[in-house]
Write an enzyme that holds these catalytic residues in place. Structure first.
Site, PDB file in Angstrom:
ATOM      1  N   GLY A   4       0.950  -1.137   0.130  1.00 37.20           N
ATOM      2  CA  GLY A   4      -0.156  -0.042   0.042  1.00 37.20           C
ATOM      3  C   GLY A   4       0.910   1.319   0.110  1.00 37.20           C
ATOM      4  N   ASN A   5       0.184   2.233   0.230  1.00 36.71           N
ATOM      5  CA  ASN A   5       0.977   3.572   0.260  1.00 36.71           C
ATOM      6  C   ASN A   5       0.232   4.616   1.235  1.00 36.71           C
ATOM      7  OD1 ASN A   5      -1.096   5.582  -0.826  1.00 36.71           O
ATOM      8  ND2 ASN A   5      -0.912   4.025  -2.421  1.00 36.71           N
ATOM      9  N   ARG A   6       0.930   5.719   1.532  1.00 33.81           N
ATOM     10  CA  ARG A   6       0.606   6.372   2.801  1.00 33.81           C
ATOM     11  C   ARG A   6      -0.565   7.679   2.368  1.00 33.81           C
ATOM     12  NH1 ARG A   6       3.781   5.435   6.957  1.00 33.81           N
ATOM     13  NH2 ARG A   6       5.900   4.657   6.555  1.00 33.81           N
TER      14      ARG A   6
END
Ligand code: C5P
Length: 231
Positions: A29-31
């Site tokens: 995932g990412n932030r």
């Protein structure tokens, strides 16, 4: 901005960050928080549009509860693509504010991957579709305005805009909002700055301040396009 310059318009905004499952409990995932996309949706609704917000893993507390905003929750890039294309078929504008994973695990196991004495198994990745480039190439609806976001870090030459220009041409979106990201800007609840480019990479707008002010700068550029197309 004019109070109702998006009245009668239908817009789709993607927000948040996609998650690509590795096994039932893990993902890549990412932030991305989804705040910029949420503020884009709210600003569009304020300016009179009917909005579909395609929310990828946006916190419940952030998702707006607004009569003009329909929310579709998605998790993965392929789900986001389906939802955006489905809602986008009837939309005047599609804004891709979501952070989309460029790759996904080639396989997802149905059981949790266990530690073994032989050490970790490699995770094989495959490439996700570029949803923005597809939207720009396919044109789901005549006259549709397709908008992308690009987060660029300055490099040794510091030239964020050169990267943005190259991306604007490569993706073929009508507008690209280029955002300089670094240690203290771009992510989360901090002030933001964007330069808005057209498909040739020419500067057609700027926005700075809160994500809500940035959102209005993007809609200003979109509204100008829509006006130009109808006159
Ligand atoms: O290439 P980059 O990821 O920097 O481009 C960012 C823009 O492209 C954003 O608008 C993002 O939503 C979109 N994008 C996409 N599909 C991908 C990767 C990015 O639509 N696979």
């Amino acid at each position: 901005p004019a109070l109702d310059d998006l009245a009668g318009r239908s817009v789709v905004v993607s927000a948040g960050g996609t998650r690509e499952p590795i096994d039932p409990v893990r993902f890549l995932g990412n932030r991305s928080s989804g705040r910029q996309g949420v503020d884009l949706a709210l600003a569009a609704a304020r300016r009179g549009a009917t909005v579909t917000l395609v929310a990828a893993n946006v916190d419940d507390g952030l998702v707006p509860d607004h009569p003009a905003i329909a929310v579709r929750r998605v998790e993965t890039t392929l789900e986001l693509r389906d939802a955006v294309r489905d809602a986008g078929a009837a939309a005047d504008v599609v804004v891709m504010a979501a952070a989309v994973a460029d790759f996904r695990p080639a396989t997802t196991t149905t059981h949790k991957i266990k530690k073994t004495s032989s050490g970790p198994a490699p995770i094989e990745l495959e490439t996700n579709p570029d949803i923005l480039a597809e939207l720009a190439a396919d044109r789901l609806r005549g006259g549709q305005v397709v908008v992308g976001f690009a987060a660029e870090t300055g490099d040794a030459t510091g030239d964020v805009l050169a990267h943005g220009r190259e991306k604007a041409r490569r993706k073929g979106a009508d507008l690209l909002a280029v955002n300089e990201v670094g240690a203290d800007r771009g992510f989360g609840d901090v002030p933001n700055e964007v330069t808005i480019l057209d498909a040739d990479g020419s500067v057609v707008g700027r926005g700075s301040g809160t994500k809500s002010q940035v959102a209005d700068a993007v809609w200003d550029a979109v509204a100008a396009r829509l006006r130009a197309a109808t006159t």
